[in-house]
Design a protein around this motif. Structure first.
Motif, mmCIF file in Angstrom:
data_model
loop_
_atom_site.group_PDB
_atom_site.id
_atom_site.type_symbol
_atom_site.label_atom_id
_atom_site.label_comp_id
_atom_site.label_asym_id
_atom_site.label_seq_id
_atom_site.Cartn_x
_atom_site.Cartn_y
_atom_site.Cartn_z
ATOM 1 N N VAL A 15 52.385 22.539 50.552
ATOM 2 C CA VAL A 15 52.255 23.580 51.573
ATOM 3 C C VAL A 15 51.278 23.064 52.618
ATOM 4 O O VAL A 15 50.249 22.470 52.279
ATOM 5 C CB VAL A 15 51.729 24.903 50.969
ATOM 6 C CG1 VAL A 15 51.553 25.960 52.054
ATOM 7 C CG2 VAL A 15 52.659 25.404 49.882
ATOM 8 N N VAL A 16 51.580 23.290 53.889
ATOM 9 C CA VAL A 16 50.711 22.847 54.973
ATOM 10 C C VAL A 16 50.025 24.059 55.586
ATOM 11 O O VAL A 16 50.665 25.094 55.811
ATOM 12 C CB VAL A 16 51.505 22.095 56.061
ATOM 13 C CG1 VAL A 16 50.583 21.635 57.179
ATOM 14 C CG2 VAL A 16 52.242 20.912 55.457
ATOM 15 N N PHE B 88 50.787 33.251 61.054
ATOM 16 C CA PHE B 88 52.217 33.087 60.877
ATOM 17 C C PHE B 88 52.555 32.445 59.526
ATOM 18 O O PHE B 88 51.838 31.551 59.061
ATOM 19 C CB PHE B 88 52.802 32.200 61.982
ATOM 20 C CG PHE B 88 52.361 32.568 63.364
ATOM 21 C CD1 PHE B 88 53.020 33.554 64.086
ATOM 22 C CD2 PHE B 88 51.266 31.940 63.948
ATOM 23 C CE1 PHE B 88 52.612 33.897 65.358
ATOM 24 C CE2 PHE B 88 50.847 32.270 65.223
ATOM 25 C CZ PHE B 88 51.521 33.255 65.934
ATOM 26 N N LEU B 89 53.634 32.908 58.937
ATOM 27 C CA LEU B 89 54.258 32.230 57.802
ATOM 28 C C LEU B 89 55.516 31.569 58.340
ATOM 29 O O LEU B 89 56.388 32.248 58.899
ATOM 30 C CB LEU B 89 54.609 33.234 56.698
ATOM 31 C CG LEU B 89 53.440 34.025 56.094
ATOM 32 C CD1 LEU B 89 53.957 35.039 55.087
ATOM 33 C CD2 LEU B 89 52.450 33.081 55.432
ATOM 34 N N SER B 90 55.610 30.249 58.185
ATOM 35 C CA SER B 90 56.698 29.497 58.797
ATOM 36 C C SER B 90 57.299 28.507 57.824
ATOM 37 O O SER B 90 56.764 28.255 56.736
ATOM 38 C CB SER B 90 56.194 28.751 60.043
ATOM 39 O OG SER B 90 55.668 29.641 61.003
ATOM 40 N N THR B 91 58.415 27.928 58.241
ATOM 41 C CA THR B 91 59.029 26.843 57.491
ATOM 42 C C THR B 91 59.165 25.638 58.407
ATOM 43 O O THR B 91 59.360 25.787 59.621
ATOM 44 C CB THR B 91 60.407 27.257 56.930
ATOM 45 O OG1 THR B 91 60.944 26.191 56.157
ATOM 46 C CG2 THR B 91 61.391 27.585 58.057
ATOM 47 N N THR B 92 59.029 24.452 57.841
ATOM 48 C CA THR B 92 59.220 23.211 58.574
ATOM 49 C C THR B 92 60.174 22.331 57.774
ATOM 50 O O THR B 92 60.533 22.661 56.640
ATOM 51 C CB THR B 92 57.896 22.453 58.781
ATOM 52 O OG1 THR B 92 57.497 21.848 57.538
ATOM 53 C CG2 THR B 92 56.782 23.395 59.243
ATOM 54 N N CYS B 93 60.555 21.214 58.358
ATOM 55 C CA CYS B 93 61.432 20.298 57.619
ATOM 56 C C CYS B 93 60.704 19.642 56.456
ATOM 57 O O CYS B 93 61.329 18.972 55.620
ATOM 58 C CB CYS B 93 62.005 19.240 58.550
ATOM 59 S SG CYS B 93 60.768 18.251 59.404
ATOM 60 N N GLY C 132 58.527 21.579 54.497
ATOM 61 C CA GLY C 132 58.106 22.637 53.592
ATOM 62 C C GLY C 132 57.429 23.779 54.320
ATOM 63 O O GLY C 132 57.376 23.810 55.560
ATOM 64 N N PRO C 133 56.893 24.737 53.576
ATOM 65 C CA PRO C 133 56.270 25.915 54.199
ATOM 66 C C PRO C 133 54.962 25.573 54.909
ATOM 67 O O PRO C 133 54.271 24.612 54.557
ATOM 68 C CB PRO C 133 56.021 26.851 53.014
ATOM 69 C CG PRO C 133 55.992 25.971 51.821
ATOM 70 C CD PRO C 133 56.906 24.818 52.103
ATOM 71 N N MET C 134 54.656 26.390 55.904
ATOM 72 C CA MET C 134 53.445 26.181 56.697
ATOM 73 C C MET C 134 52.831 27.530 57.033
ATOM 74 O O MET C 134 53.528 28.493 57.352
ATOM 75 C CB MET C 134 53.778 25.428 57.990
ATOM 76 C CG MET C 134 52.603 25.229 58.934
ATOM 77 S SD MET C 134 53.088 24.215 60.359
ATOM 78 C CE MET C 134 51.594 24.307 61.356
ATOM 79 N N VAL C 135 51.502 27.602 56.927
ATOM 80 C CA VAL C 135 50.752 28.784 57.337
ATOM 81 C C VAL C 135 49.853 28.366 58.492
ATOM 82 O O VAL C 135 49.127 27.377 58.391
ATOM 83 C CB VAL C 135 49.907 29.350 56.178
ATOM 84 C CG1 VAL C 135 49.319 30.703 56.570
ATOM 85 C CG2 VAL C 135 50.713 29.473 54.906
ATOM 86 N N HIS C 136 49.896 29.116 59.573
ATOM 87 C CA HIS C 136 49.100 28.736 60.739
ATOM 88 C C HIS C 136 48.754 29.985 61.530
ATOM 89 O O HIS C 136 49.196 31.095 61.197
ATOM 90 C CB HIS C 136 49.848 27.712 61.609
ATOM 91 C CG HIS C 136 51.242 28.107 61.981
ATOM 92 N ND1 HIS C 136 51.662 28.260 63.284
ATOM 93 C CD2 HIS C 136 52.343 28.373 61.222
ATOM 94 C CE1 HIS C 136 52.942 28.586 63.317
ATOM 95 N NE2 HIS C 136 53.382 28.668 62.071
ATOM 96 N N ALA C 137 47.952 29.826 62.561
ATOM 97 C CA ALA C 137 47.445 30.980 63.292
ATOM 98 C C ALA C 137 47.142 30.611 64.730
ATOM 99 O O ALA C 137 47.073 29.428 65.100
ATOM 100 C CB ALA C 137 46.181 31.525 62.617
#
Length: 298
Positions: free
Chosen positions: A30-31, A123-128, A130-135
């Motif tokens: 997870v990133v 934000f809860l997101s997806t990337t190529c 895996g999942p990513m949490v950012h703000a």
């Protein structure tokens, strides 16, 4: 589950480029972008936002002018110079207001509202990869440390729910509140520095901070070939502190080219700095897989 936090004593050392490449090289990770004051990891990983939430890190005071009698109590009590009287009615400067709530508490007319402020979004997101949490923190907004703690909490929850064994955190530069919120309790820190006098000085501050919180720290020098002599001095500093020097990354224009194409350098090219980062990832993976000593916290 392990947490790897990538930090730097100053901005512009290549911390985010390394974090993005690690995200591409890792499996089952997870990133989390905890550099909330100047988030830019999304520029490379191009996350697709699945869910977004407002972030409230404090409170705002606002005057209901119809109810205000203009008594001046709030003006006398405010220690931040945020209150002024205009045409016999109180007004509050939202920039100067520190959100302490004194004006609202002591207003004899109960004419001042004290409500949560919206300081940004996360934000809860997806990337190529895996999942990513950012703000994204709003301009001139505060409580970035609180937002960082929220981002880490969400990343841990995703990792637990999806049985992912690693969280890669792009931390903030410096040694302030958001950095402390990023690194406390982490399994491994990686400091990315550069061969400049400011890079050498700020790495010492980062090392002091990591030692204070009992967090294991490793060191990497980016663009080392621009000043080999200073690189050796930085590596000597690290070894005197018994900090492992786990990599050198050469100066490579391919890093900039990769960013222009919104890709990590390890995906963009198989050679140059990409080779150095892959070796760095192997070294960090070895540290993460080693038995962990108990963490000491003051």
């Amino acid at each position: 589950m392990k947490e790897l936090v990538i930090i730097s004593g100053k901005g512009g050392t290549g911390k985010t480029s390394v974090a993005a490449s690690f995200a591409a090289l890792a499996e089952n990770a997870v990133v989390a972008d905890c550099d909330v004051d100047a988030a830019d990891l999304h520029l490379v990983l191009e996350p697709q936002v699945l869910d977004r939430h407002d972030f409230s890190g404090g409170f705002n005071a606002t005057v209901r002018t119809v109810q205000c009698s203009g008594c001046g109590t709030c003006l006398q009590l405010c220690r931040f110079g945020a209150v002024n009287l205009d045409r016999g009615r109180a007004q509050i400067d939202p920039i100067a207001c520190e959100g302490c709530g004194v004006c609202s508490h002591f207003c004899p007319e109960e004419a001042i509202d004290f409500s949560p402020s919206i300081n940004g979004q996360w934000f809860l997101s997806t990337t190529c990869h895996g999942p990513m949490v950012h703000a994204r923190l709003g301009i001139a907004q505060e409580n970035s440390g609180k937002l960082v703690s929220l981002i880490r909490k969400q990343a841990k929850q995703i990792a637990a729910n999806e049985d992912r064994n690693l969280i890669i955190i792009d931390g903030s530069p410096g040694i302030g509140c958001p950095v402390i919120a990023s690194l406390t309790g982490a399994d491994q820190l990686l400091a990315v520095t550069e061969p400049t006098m400011s890079g050498r000085h700020d790495l010492k501050r980062v090392a002091d901070l990591a030692a204070h919180f009992g967090s294991p720290l490793a060191v990497c020098i980016n663009k080392w070939d621009l000043n080999p002599d200073l690189t050796r001095l930085i590596e000597d500093d690290a070894r005197q502190r018994k900090l492992p020097v786990v990599g050198r990354i050469r100066y490579d224009r391919a890093v900039t080219d990769a960013q222009i194409h919104r890709r990590t350098v390890v995906e963009h090219t198989p050679s140059g700095a990409a080779t150095d980062i892959k070796k760095l990832w192997q070294a960090i993976s070895t540290l993460l897989s080693a038995p962990q000593t108990p963490k000491n916290h003051p």
